[in-house]
Design a protein around this motif. Sequence first.
Motif, PDB file in Angstrom:
ATOM      1  N   LEU A 160      46.652  44.255  35.447  1.00  0.00           N
ATOM      2  CA  LEU A 160      45.221  43.954  35.365  1.00  0.00           C
ATOM      3  C   LEU A 160      44.826  42.913  36.399  1.00  0.00           C
ATOM      4  N   PHE A 161      45.724  41.944  36.660  1.00  0.00           N
ATOM      5  CA  PHE A 161      45.428  40.946  37.693  1.00  0.00           C
ATOM      6  C   PHE A 161      45.320  41.605  39.062  1.00  0.00           C
ATOM      7  N   LEU A 162      46.207  42.538  39.349  1.00  0.00           N
ATOM      8  CA  LEU A 162      46.157  43.237  40.637  1.00  0.00           C
ATOM      9  C   LEU A 162      44.900  44.086  40.760  1.00  0.00           C
ATOM     10  N   VAL A 163      44.518  44.777  39.672  1.00  0.00           N
ATOM     11  CA  VAL A 163      43.291  45.580  39.698  1.00  0.00           C
ATOM     12  C   VAL A 163      42.072  44.684  39.861  1.00  0.00           C
TER      13      VAL A 163
ATOM     14  N   GLY B 117      42.740  43.709  28.883  1.00  0.00           N
ATOM     15  CA  GLY B 117      43.232  42.340  28.956  1.00  0.00           C
ATOM     16  C   GLY B 117      43.381  41.710  27.582  1.00  0.00           C
ATOM     17  N   VAL B 118      42.415  41.955  26.699  1.00  0.00           N
ATOM     18  CA  VAL B 118      42.517  41.451  25.320  1.00  0.00           C
ATOM     19  C   VAL B 118      43.726  42.052  24.622  1.00  0.00           C
TER      20      VAL B 118
ATOM     21  N   MET C 135      39.321  44.507  42.960  1.00  0.00           N
ATOM     22  CA  MET C 135      37.882  44.700  42.731  1.00  0.00           C
ATOM     23  C   MET C 135      37.077  43.445  43.030  1.00  0.00           C
ATOM     24  N   ALA C 136      37.757  42.348  43.344  1.00  0.00           N
ATOM     25  CA  ALA C 136      37.048  41.082  43.546  1.00  0.00           C
ATOM     26  C   ALA C 136      36.191  41.101  44.794  1.00  0.00           C
ATOM     27  N   GLY C 137      36.531  41.927  45.779  1.00  0.00           N
ATOM     28  CA  GLY C 137      35.776  41.940  47.020  1.00  0.00           C
ATOM     29  C   GLY C 137      34.515  42.754  46.976  1.00  0.00           C
ATOM     30  N   ARG C 138      34.302  43.499  45.922  1.00  0.00           N
ATOM     31  CA  ARG C 138      33.103  44.338  45.855  1.00  0.00           C
ATOM     32  C   ARG C 138      31.893  43.480  45.512  1.00  0.00           C
ATOM     33  N   ALA C 139      30.731  44.014  45.803  1.00  0.00           N
ATOM     34  CA  ALA C 139      29.487  43.307  45.484  1.00  0.00           C
ATOM     35  C   ALA C 139      29.325  43.249  43.973  1.00  0.00           C
ATOM     36  N   THR C 140      28.906  42.076  43.489  1.00  0.00           N
ATOM     37  CA  THR C 140      28.723  41.919  42.046  1.00  0.00           C
ATOM     38  C   THR C 140      27.560  42.776  41.585  1.00  0.00           C
TER      39      THR C 140
ATOM     40  N   PRO D 165      34.443  46.280  34.647  1.00  0.00           N
ATOM     41  CA  PRO D 165      34.245  47.316  33.623  1.00  0.00           C
ATOM     42  C   PRO D 165      34.774  46.870  32.262  1.00  0.00           C
ATOM     43  N   LEU D 166      34.116  47.331  31.234  1.00  0.00           N
ATOM     44  CA  LEU D 166      34.482  46.934  29.874  1.00  0.00           C
ATOM     45  C   LEU D 166      35.905  47.343  29.534  1.00  0.00           C
ATOM     46  N   ILE D 167      36.370  48.453  30.064  1.00  0.00           N
ATOM     47  CA  ILE D 167      37.713  48.924  29.748  1.00  0.00           C
ATOM     48  C   ILE D 167      38.765  47.942  30.242  1.00  0.00           C
ATOM     49  N   LEU D 168      38.519  47.288  31.390  1.00  0.00           N
ATOM     50  CA  LEU D 168      39.478  46.299  31.893  1.00  0.00           C
ATOM     51  C   LEU D 168      39.508  45.063  31.006  1.00  0.00           C
ATOM     52  N   ILE D 169      38.350  44.640  30.529  1.00  0.00           N
ATOM     53  CA  ILE D 169      38.304  43.484  29.630  1.00  0.00           C
ATOM     54  C   ILE D 169      39.043  43.787  28.329  1.00  0.00           C
TER      55      ILE D 169
END
Length: 506
Positions: free
Chosen positions: A52-55, A16-17, A59-64, A9-13
């Motif tokens: 953010l790394f933990l989130v 991170g910035v 979310m890494a296991g979900r389908a892209t 999601p854009l909010i996570l990016i």
Amino acid sequence: MKERLLTFPLILILAGVAALAMMIPGLHALVQEEHRVARAFVYSSILGLVLLFLVGLAMAGRATRGNTDLQNLFSLLMAYTLLPLFLALPFYEGIANTSFINAYFEMVSSLTTTGATMFDTPGRLVDSLHLWRGMVGWLGGLLMWIAASAVLAPLHLGGFEVTASGEPGQEVSELDRFERASPGKRLAQTTYQLLPVYGGLTAALWLMLMIGGDRPLVAFMHSMSTMATSGISPIGGIENAGSGYGGEAVIFLFMLFALSRLTFSSDTITTARPGLHHDPEFRFGMALVIGVPLLLFSRHWLGAFEVDQTESFALAAEALWGGMFTVLSFLSTTGFESAAWEGARNWSGLGTPGLILMGLSLVGGGVATTAGGVKLLRVYALYLNGRREMERLVYPSSVGRAQAGSRRIRRQGAFIAWIFFMLFALSLTLVTVALTALGQGFEPAIVLAVATLSTTGPLITVATETPIQLLTLAGPTKLVLCAAMVLGRLETLAIIALLNPGLWRN
């Protein structure tokens, strides 16, 4: 790696910035030996990156699956409402003698490029905290530059609904989806194209202001504030800067980028013919920048004639320059006040022209720029429609001579622009009523509502004879102002588009 990152999601990016950006004022505070402020920024940055790394790991296991334009629009809304909670954390810890709601208000004001501040007392904030305010405003301006063409334009929002053939808030058709890149790739491509331009212009202005005599931090913050149209200053405004009229002249040139997107990019072109001189926004904006100061100058000249002071040509030229700079500044919703503005008013005996500055801020700058307000393209569409209706009063059977693009602006574009203008007026009324219900007087409530909805924070101290003290406002009043700033930045049509069932169906 990059493709995987674009699926988040854009909010996570954006978070991170923001977490990475906190390192810059942290290092600056460390160099300045402000160790408490440095710890606040560095610890907040590390904490944010870990969360953010933990989130991201969860979310890494979900389908892209790529995000849609409406989901990115919702992320923008979350960025302006929830992200300031994270941005305010090091600011709150760094000051250590204010409430968290004040820090939250400051970050919402900076991120939306409004520039209203509660900490305008000299010496209240250290340089590193001023730097953080300026950086958040600069990043907020960059976010609007990128989101305009990558998020708002495909949805026909943010002023593009005036010239687009689609309905506001609706995503593109299936055929357009096949031909276009995905929203994530559009965000990445737009960032790669605009970030060097945005950063290069900021660096060029920074260098020019330092050559003009400003110390590096002041020049850096004024350059960021000019490009982001935030009006944030560590010294109370450019009238207190060491660069003088030379610095104002350079800032004047760079504020022209807020009048039209075509001054720096052609990715969201709003005219069928190439060239800046064919752009209706830029021409209409320059007409205001030249015409309004001439009217004010004529008033200055008449006032000077009455008191027999017309022999001072230098004073007259100074008054004209002060009018031109201040008009462009408030038209672009930057809010900088020329050092010659006060002298010009004293010379002519003219009081505080708050209504003129408020009107300019309501008009605003160009579509897809960092400027707020109603936007020049919408006002131009209403002007074309009004001129055509007056022609029909004289010649009822006449046929318009405009081209297809102008006919679109004059008919459907004017209709949508009028709807937006009515929604803006209703928002202004609602915010004013809410502020008066919370104990504000009518005049301060009007000024606060216009300043927040047009994202022109300096209006709060310029538009009235007695500046409004934001620090003395109650907590609910500050939250209403925060909501008004978010509404003014995203615009009412975008908020209405978020009610689209397609956003929530997934």
